[in-house]
Design a protein around this motif. Structure first.
Motif: not given
Length: 430
Positions: A190-201, A337-346
């Motif tokens: 399991q990883r830390a919350d990651t920006p969507l852009l960095e995930t796609i990169r 879906p929204r359930a897999l997204l967060v608005t701020a890193p933890t």
């Protein structure tokens, strides 16, 4: 008894010789008629018996030539449960012992074939998983060695040698992960919350033709840590498929569409497209509803869509390739879906760059990467925070922004690198 009495009476009547002869004739004609009836009955029984024997022979031939082979083919294709038996050629045998025996033969063959298939599947999965684990261990050692070399030597010549090795190692690790997923292995820790852009990169960094990928848009959402690695793998497989099935001189476009229920990552290529039957098969594989059997993979085997479907079903996102791109190729949509997204890193923010470096503010997405002041080349941060001294001499005077593209690639490789796949390091994520 009554017939015998009648015959005696006829013979005893004193009507003369002619009458006696007539009575005898009547008697024998009657006996002949009776025997003829018996013979005809026996002949009918013989014909009926011959027909039954012929029907059973035909059913035996049909069982061996049609019904059993059809069942074996259905079982080999994995649709034995949906197999429709052609049935008996002679329905009148359905309620006989012969019909029941033939039906029992088919049932026993199906049971034995399923048991043999399960044993073969278990052995194949165990063998593939053992090979994948050993490969992942070696790949991890190779990546650690390359990282250590880049930490110690960050000059232009060293990077020119090590970065292609690192890139090839990342691709090999991705392929090993995909095969492992088909056997039921987990994709990683399991990883830390990651920006969507960095995930796609991160997905872009794991394919061979990464320079052809053009990303548009800067989403602010973060991907929940437990699904970062699955999304990276799914995106990498979709990007790799788009690049492989389009002309090397064309681009692969990636853009985002944010809606009420989540965010969609749209991947479009200008390739050869997909036939309607191929789209239907891809939709079945990407749904993740059908179990994947190692022993039933096609030749040559293609793992991508099957692994993506398993990841999507396991982690709750969806993938489709049902639309045609505006360029005539394939449009793949990965919906989070929204359930897999967060608005701020933890997790805690990243440490500041080491002294002697300036951020490359023009990097896509506004996520700077430390670049050496002297030569403009990217510097990969190690675990110990080692860096190139500020006083190190420059190897040459680079053109402005010469290290930006390479910096973005190295950053994506580093941020999305698969972790060690040893069983002691893995976490089972539900």
């Amino acid at each position: 008894m009554s017939t015998l009495i009648q015959n005696i009476v006829l013979l005893a009547v004193p009507t003369g010789a002619a009458a006696g002869a007539g009575a005898v004739a009547v008697h024998y004609r009657r006996r002949a008629a009776e025997r003829l009836g018996v013979i005809r009955q026996l002949e009918g029984r013989v014909r009926d018996g011959e027909q039954r024997v012929s029907a059973r022979d035909e059913e035996a031939r049909n069982l061996a030539a049609q019904r059993l082979p059809a069942l074996i083919v259905a079982l080999s294709r994995g649709d034995g449960g949906r197999h429709r038996d052609a049935g008996l050629l002679h329905p009148q045998l359905a309620d006989t012992e012969t019909g029941a025996a033939y039906h029992a033969v088919l049932d026993q063959v199906a049971v034995l074939a399923n048991e043999a298939a399960e044993r073969a599947e278990g052995a194949a999965r165990a063998a593939v998983e053992a090979v994948v684990r050993s490969m992942q261990s070696l790949i991890n050692e190779q990546q650690v060695a390359v990282t250590a070399l880049q930490d110690l030597q960050s000059d232009e010549k060293t990077l020119a040698i090590t970065i292609p090795i690192d890139h090839a190692s990342s691709q090999l690790a991705r392929r090993a992960q995909i095969v492992g997923i088909l056997t039921g292995m987990w994709p990683g820790r399991q990883r830390a919350d990651t920006p969507l852009l960095e995930t796609i990169r991160g997905g872009v960094s794991r394919i061979r033709d990464y320079p052809r990928v053009e990303i548009t848009g800067e989403p602010t959402a973060y991907v929940a840590g437990r699904v970062v690695e699955p999304v990276v793998l799914a995106a990498a497989e979709l990007l790799n498929n788009a690049a492989q099935h389009s002309h090397p001189g064309t681009k692969v476009y990636v853009w985002y569409l944010e809606g009420h229920n989540g965010i969609s990552i749209v991947i479009e290529d200008a390739g050869i497209g997909m036939a309607p039957e191929e789209r239907e098969r891809a939709a079945r594989l990407l749904s993740g509803q059908n179990p994947v059997r190692i022993t039933e993979l096609r030749t040559p085997p293609r793992f991508g869509f099957q692994a993506i479907g398993l990841l999507a079903a396991r982690y709750g996102f969806t993938v489709s390739v049902e639309q045609q791109s505006v360029h005539g190729g394939v449009r793949a949509v990965l919906h989070l879906p929204r359930a897999l997204l967060v608005t701020a890193p933890t997790h805690a923010p990243a440490p500041e760059p080491a002294a002697g470096y300036v951020p490359d503010a023009s990097a896509p997405g506004g996520h700077p990467y430390p670049v050496a002041v002297e030569d403009g080349l990217p510097m990969r941060r190690g675990r110990r925070g080692s860096g190139l001294p500020a006083a190190a001499p420059a190897t040459s005077v680079p053109r402005p922004g010469a290290g930006r593209g390479l910096a973005a690639f190295v950053r994506g490789t580093s941020s999305a690198r698969p972790n060690s796949t040893n069983s002691t390091d893995q976490e089972q994520i539900s």
